[in-house]
Design an enzyme around this catalytic site. Structure first.
Site, PDB file in Angstrom:
ATOM      1  N   ARG A 104       0.667  -1.377  -0.012  1.00 19.43           N
ATOM      2  CA  ARG A 104      -0.328   0.400   0.228  1.00 19.43           C
ATOM      3  C   ARG A 104       1.002   1.421   0.020  1.00 19.43           C
ATOM      4  O   ARG A 104       2.015   1.724   0.269  1.00 19.43           O
ATOM      5  CB  ARG A 104      -0.532   0.081   1.325  1.00 19.43           C
ATOM      6  CG  ARG A 104      -2.305   0.848   1.076  1.00 19.43           C
ATOM      7  CD  ARG A 104      -3.082   0.125   2.470  1.00 19.43           C
ATOM      8  NE  ARG A 104      -1.982   0.590   3.215  1.00 19.43           N
ATOM      9  CZ  ARG A 104      -3.069   1.238   4.826  1.00 19.43           C
ATOM     10  NH1 ARG A 104      -4.597   0.570   5.233  1.00 19.43           N
ATOM     11  NH2 ARG A 104      -2.497   1.519   5.492  1.00 19.43           N
ATOM     12  N   THR A 108      -0.288   8.016  -0.918  1.00 17.12           N
ATOM     13  CA  THR A 108      -1.819   7.671  -1.804  1.00 17.12           C
ATOM     14  C   THR A 108      -2.714   6.761  -1.378  1.00 17.12           C
ATOM     15  O   THR A 108      -3.759   6.303  -1.573  1.00 17.12           O
ATOM     16  CB  THR A 108      -1.345   7.871  -2.788  1.00 17.12           C
ATOM     17  OG1 THR A 108      -1.013   5.882  -3.278  1.00 17.12           O
ATOM     18  CG2 THR A 108      -0.476   7.797  -3.444  1.00 17.12           C
ATOM     19  N   ASP A 200       0.416  -3.061  12.107  1.00 18.07           N
ATOM     20  CA  ASP A 200       0.571  -3.857  11.339  1.00 18.07           C
ATOM     21  C   ASP A 200       0.991  -4.683  11.335  1.00 18.07           C
ATOM     22  O   ASP A 200       1.985  -5.499  11.923  1.00 18.07           O
ATOM     23  CB  ASP A 200       2.066  -2.791  10.847  1.00 18.07           C
ATOM     24  CG  ASP A 200       2.553  -3.406   9.242  1.00 18.07           C
ATOM     25  OD1 ASP A 200       2.506  -1.866   8.360  1.00 18.07           O
ATOM     26  OD2 ASP A 200       2.761  -4.250   8.769  1.00 18.07           O
ATOM     27  N   ASP A 203       4.429  -6.300  10.087  1.00 15.70           N
ATOM     28  CA  ASP A 203       5.674  -6.123  10.887  1.00 15.70           C
ATOM     29  C   ASP A 203       5.428  -7.003  11.495  1.00 15.70           C
ATOM     30  O   ASP A 203       6.080  -7.530  12.212  1.00 15.70           O
ATOM     31  CB  ASP A 203       5.912  -4.665  11.056  1.00 15.70           C
ATOM     32  CG  ASP A 203       6.002  -3.592  10.526  1.00 15.70           C
ATOM     33  OD1 ASP A 203       6.853  -3.631   9.093  1.00 15.70           O
ATOM     34  OD2 ASP A 203       5.571  -2.012   9.976  1.00 15.70           O
TER      35      ASP A 203
HETATM   36  C1  PRP Z   1      -1.032  -4.416   4.438  1.00 16.05           C
HETATM   37  C2  PRP Z   1      -2.324  -5.950   4.465  1.00 16.05           C
HETATM   38  C3  PRP Z   1      -3.114  -5.573   3.250  1.00 16.05           C
HETATM   39  C4  PRP Z   1      -3.335  -4.439   3.553  1.00 16.05           C
HETATM   40  C5  PRP Z   1      -4.863  -3.666   3.860  1.00 16.05           C
HETATM   41  O1  PRP Z   1      -0.400  -4.676   3.878  1.00 16.05           O
HETATM   42  O2  PRP Z   1      -1.210  -6.922   4.836  1.00 16.05           O
HETATM   43  O3  PRP Z   1      -2.537  -6.307   2.662  1.00 16.05           O
HETATM   44  O4  PRP Z   1      -2.534  -3.623   4.194  1.00 16.05           O
HETATM   45  O5  PRP Z   1      -4.987  -2.582   3.762  1.00 16.05           O
HETATM   46  P1  PRP Z   1      -6.019  -2.234   2.874  1.00 16.05           P
HETATM   47  O6  PRP Z   1      -7.718  -2.478   2.554  1.00 16.05           O
HETATM   48  O7  PRP Z   1      -6.251  -0.356   3.047  1.00 16.05           O
HETATM   49  O8  PRP Z   1      -5.185  -2.050   1.106  1.00 16.05           O
HETATM   50  P2  PRP Z   1       1.223  -3.677   3.924  1.00 16.05           P
HETATM   51  O9  PRP Z   1       0.441  -3.108   2.195  1.00 16.05           O
HETATM   52  O10 PRP Z   1       1.127  -3.234   4.730  1.00 16.05           O
HETATM   53  O11 PRP Z   1       1.650  -4.759   3.121  1.00 16.05           O
HETATM   54  P3  PRP Z   1       2.684  -5.755   4.183  1.00 16.05           P
HETATM   55  O12 PRP Z   1       1.900  -6.922   4.368  1.00 16.05           O
HETATM   56  O13 PRP Z   1       4.138  -5.552   2.987  1.00 16.05           O
HETATM   57  O14 PRP Z   1       3.249  -5.217   4.872  1.00 16.05           O
HETATM   58  N1  URA Z   2      -2.292  -3.291   7.044  1.00 22.20           N
HETATM   59  C1  URA Z   2      -2.143  -3.354   8.548  1.00 22.20           C
HETATM   60  O1  URA Z   2      -1.068  -4.634   8.617  1.00 22.20           O
HETATM   61  N2  URA Z   2      -2.629  -2.895   9.382  1.00 22.20           N
HETATM   62  C2  URA Z   2      -3.670  -2.164   9.492  1.00 22.20           C
HETATM   63  O2  URA Z   2      -4.974  -1.823  10.695  1.00 22.20           O
HETATM   64  C3  URA Z   2      -4.859  -1.964   8.238  1.00 22.20           C
HETATM   65  C4  URA Z   2      -3.683  -2.501   6.712  1.00 22.20           C
END
Ligand code: PRP
Ligand code: URA
Length: 209
Positions: A104, A108, A200, A203
């Site tokens: 994400r 944006t 997160d 993380d």
């Molecule tokens: C997190 C999570 C989802 C997304 C959800 O991933 O695992 O994929 O955010 O958010 P959304 O519904 O607003 O799109 P992130 O983009 O943080 O990437 P990561 O899994 O690599 O940490």
């Molecule tokens: N992605 C995450 O990992 N946690 C949230 O709460 C939203 C998006």
């Protein structure tokens, strides 16, 4: 409109509480994400069709049921969806695993695709998309669209925690997709994190910050 199923099993509720807890370390967090995913596999597969076959017990021949129909595929959204793969595979060992890489954009909040590798017969499989978090819904909406663009026609989405906003986005964009969620939380905050959520997910699974 896709159906939304919120898990109401006490074991899932119990484990989600500790997954949410800020004091839960990465090892326990990973373990419980795996366990909840395994328990959710039970619910996500509830409508799989069955067929009758003949089996010979030590006593006599009998008719008994096995899963029939289409083959399964599970598709974690990288990174955090990886945490749900092992639990699902424990119950669905014959499923093939595809991967969709999305992050994400912090400015944006739009999903950006960086990886996609799917089973070659993806259009023949019942797919279960995995992501612990359904926040704005942007990532899940985009991942499901990538799968449809590559021929997938039968898709479910399984998440540990969802915001109502994200559920609506997926339902509006993909009314054919049923959503299975461990818990539906209250809302998103100003940074599009789920409240109360678990922070997160990537993380916490992988110890990054
Ligand atoms: C997190 C999570 C989802 C997304 C959800 O991933 O695992 O994929 O955010 O958010 P959304 O519904 O607003 O799109 P992130 O983009 O943080 O990437 P990561 O899994 O690599 O940490
Ligand atoms: N992605 C995450 O990992 N946690 C949230 O709460 C939203 C998006």
């Amino acid at each position: 409109m896709g159906k939304v199923t919120e898990m109401n099993h006490p074991l899932i509720k119990h484990k989600l509480t500790f997954i949410r807890d800020i004091n839960t370390g990465a090892k326990e967090f990973r373990e419980m994400v795996k366990e909840v995913s395994m328990l959710m596999a039970y619910e996500v597969t509830r409508d799989l069709p069955l067929e009758e076959i003949e089996v010979e017990t030590p006593i006599q021949k009998t008719k008994s049921q096995v899963i029939s129909g289409k083959k399964l595929g599970i598709v974690p959204i990288l990174r955090a969806g990886l945490g749900m793969v092992e639990g699902m595979l424990n119950l669905l060992p014959a499923a093939k695993v595809g991967h969709v890489g999305l992050y994400r954009d912090p400015e944006t909040l739009e999903p950006v695709e960086y990886y996609c590798k799917l089973p070659s017969d993806v259009e023949e499989r019942d797919l279960i998309v995995l992501d612990p978090m359904l926040a704005t819904g942007g990532s899940a909406k985009a991942a499901i669209q990538f799968l449809k663009d590559r021929g997938a026609t039968a898709i479910k989405l399984a998440c540990l925690i969802a915001a109502p906003e994200g559920i609506k986005v997926v339902q509006d964009a993909h009314p054919d997709v049923d959503i299975y969620v461990g818990a539906i939380d209250e809302k998103l905050n100003d940074h599009a994190y789920i409240v109360p959520g678990l922070g997160d997910a990537g993380d916490r699974l992988f110890g990054t910050k």
